[in-house]
Design an enzyme around this catalytic site. Structure first.
Site, PDB file in Angstrom:
ATOM      1  N   CYS A  75       0.849  -1.159   0.159  1.00 25.10           N
ATOM      2  CA  CYS A  75       0.026   0.106   0.170  1.00 25.10           C
ATOM      3  C   CYS A  75       0.884   1.293   0.010  1.00 25.10           C
ATOM      4  O   CYS A  75       1.714   1.299   0.959  1.00 25.10           O
ATOM      5  CB  CYS A  75      -1.211   0.087   1.255  1.00 25.10           C
ATOM      6  SG  CYS A  75      -1.875   1.518   1.304  1.00 25.10           S
ATOM      7  N   CYS A 163      -7.684   0.226  -0.318  1.00 29.93           N
ATOM      8  CA  CYS A 163      -7.181  -0.240   0.874  1.00 29.93           C
ATOM      9  C   CYS A 163      -7.280  -1.956   0.601  1.00 29.93           C
ATOM     10  O   CYS A 163      -7.972  -2.619  -0.036  1.00 29.93           O
ATOM     11  CB  CYS A 163      -8.140  -0.361   2.106  1.00 29.93           C
ATOM     12  SG  CYS A 163      -7.772  -1.211   3.403  1.00 29.93           S
ATOM     13  N   CYS A 411     -10.559 -10.883  21.512  1.00 33.97           N
ATOM     14  CA  CYS A 411      -9.961 -10.026  20.472  1.00 33.97           C
ATOM     15  C   CYS A 411      -8.823  -9.132  20.967  1.00 33.97           C
ATOM     16  O   CYS A 411      -8.174  -8.367  20.215  1.00 33.97           O
ATOM     17  CB  CYS A 411     -10.908  -9.092  19.522  1.00 33.97           C
ATOM     18  SG  CYS A 411     -11.672  -7.725  20.543  1.00 33.97           S
TER      19      CYS A 411
END
Length: 464
Positions: A75, A163, A411
């Site tokens: 990116c 993205c 998470c």
């Protein structure tokens, strides 16, 4: 002994480890230095930016000896954007880093030793895996419209429409919305002044269904020419839902509670392991569906159900994991604080013809104690809390219920470790820790932990 470094001076540094946010860590005469962008095993040249009593922060100027695990950034804005902290690290090295992160947090924060963390389950494809994108919209330095992602540790928008973690359709969606705003002089949101209209562009994609939702978050009661915007968006393949979300609060929370349907449905559908789900803009739904199937199958497998169990699923969202468990349990009781999510969960159960589930709306730490007072019991308790982990009162209630097994899906390894310390002190033993990579190129990692009632105090192993 004084501090061996000075601010605004350059130094050569050997990077020995990587921290919890992906930064490199090295030492100069015992003084710890954190360097964004540096990888373990590298020798770098840095400029000292900040010096504290026992640690400092350096700016990476040059990589003198690169790590063999360093790879070229895919990116163009990866260094500025705060989303991909590990994109410069090979995928296998990312997996090793995340497994080590889980292990380190269990030992350092949870005080748990001798825990065998299984090898992390990696993703088949680490690119274009996200089914949800949230593009902040604001003003750039020239006063024009900026759309992209926030820079690390800031709310400065790094402008991009591309993205490599999000679905590829987002590039076209962002291009259309930007041109629409320019054509109709729709003002972007100004976070400091709390003026302007468009705050975020949110998209959700059903990876199995191919359905696309575009949700525009607005600082107002509606948006002029919204029908024209939808007409333009209908050129994007799969568009099934166009909605507005009203958020007039001065807050960092992205979504408000009010949804205004503009075109098509106000939900999209998707499928996980043969189960069908309807997803609204406000629904919690895991962002990596391919890995979610693996995560939930593994959670059910670790529970070792034989069909006779009552399962209590806390923080159940729209019932995704509840329905996975319901296919192998006698009954499942789910609790979720968001009322709309509970409505969605009930609808999802009916849609899939699963009748052995019930859902209740409210904070788990308030609903479950009331159930306990009325004689509620469970063989297995499943928790999948937000990043802050479980409420302390809820952990106490779980210990009061005393299920044979607890399946904790997390998470955040740090809050997971903190909560496991409470549960092991309460008489449970950690049996299995299985990390799953839900978020390639980022420092985030999911983990499933199976806890079981300890047969004796000696079963609970902790650091002194």
């Amino acid at each position: 002994m004084g501090i061996p470094v000075e601010k605004n001076k350059t130094y050569e540094l050997q990077i020995d480890a990587m921290g919890s946010t992906g930064e490199g860590i090295g030492r100069l005469d015992g003084f710890t230095v954190f360097v964004d962008g540096a990888l373990s095993g590298e020798t770098v040249r840095i400029l000292m930016l900040k010096v504290k009593k026992s640690y400092g922060y350096g700016k990476l100027l040059e990589i003198l000896t690169p790590s063999p695990e360093r790879c070229e950034l895919r990116c163009p804005v990866a260094k500025q954007c705060g989303g991909c902290q590990l994109q410069s690290l090979s995928y296998q090295a990312q997996l090793a880093y995340k497994k080590r992160k889980v292990q380190d947090d269990l030992e350092r924060i949870g005080g748990l030793k001798g825990i065998n963390v299984l090898d992390i389950i990696g993703a088949e494809s680490p690119w274009y895996y996200r089914n949800k994108a949230q593009f902040p919209v604001g003003r750039n330095v020239d006063g024009g419209c900026a759309v992209g992602f926030y820079a690390k540790r800031s709310h400065r928008i790094v402008e991009t429409s591309v993205c490599f973690l999000q679905d590829a359709c987002n590039e076209e969606v962002v291009r259309i919305v930007r041109k629409f705003m320019a054509d109709y002089h729709i003002q972007p949101y100004d976070e400091e002044k709390h003026t302007g209209l468009v705050r975020h562009i949110l998209t959700r994609v059903g990876k199995k269904s191919g359905e696309l939702m575009v949700c525009i978050v607005v600082n107002g009661g509606g948006m002029p020419h919204s029908v024209e915007l939808v007409e333009r968006l209908r050129n994007v393949q799969g568009l099934a839902s166009g909605v507005l979300n009203v958020n007039k609060e001065k807050t960092n929370v992205i979504l408000g509670r009010k949804i205004i349907p503009v075109w098509g449905k106000d939900t999209i559908s998707d499928e996980l392991d043969g189960l069908s789900f309807e997803i609204s803009p406000l629904s919690f739904y895991q962002v990596n569906p391919a890995q979610t199937e693996i995560l939930y199958r593994k959670a059910v497998a670790l529970a070792g159900l034989d069909g006779s169990e009552t399962v209590l699923d806390l923080y159940c969202g729209i019932g995704t994991m509840s329905l996975f468990f319901a296919r192998q349990a006698k009954q499942v009781l789910g609790v979720e604080i968001v009322e709309q999510a509970v409505k969605d969960a009930r609808a999802n159960a009916a849609r899939n013809g699963i009748m052995n589930v019930e859902f209740a709306a409210g904070a788990a730490e308030e609903v479950v104690p009331a159930w306990v007072e009325n004689g509620c019991s469970a063989d297995v308790v499943v928790v999948d809390p937000p990043r802050k982990g479980c409420d302390g009162r809820l952990l106490e209630t779980i210990l009061q219920i005393a299920p044979e097994k607890i399946v904790y899906v997390s998470c955040n390894p740090a809050t997971l470790a903190r909560d496991l310390a409470v549960l092991t002190d309460g008489g449970y033993q950690v049996r299995t820790v299985q990390p799953v990579d839900m978020f390639p190129s980022t420092v985030h990692v999911e983990a499933i932990v199976l806890l079981q009632k300890a047969e004796s105090p000696q079963d609970i192993v902790k650091n002194e």
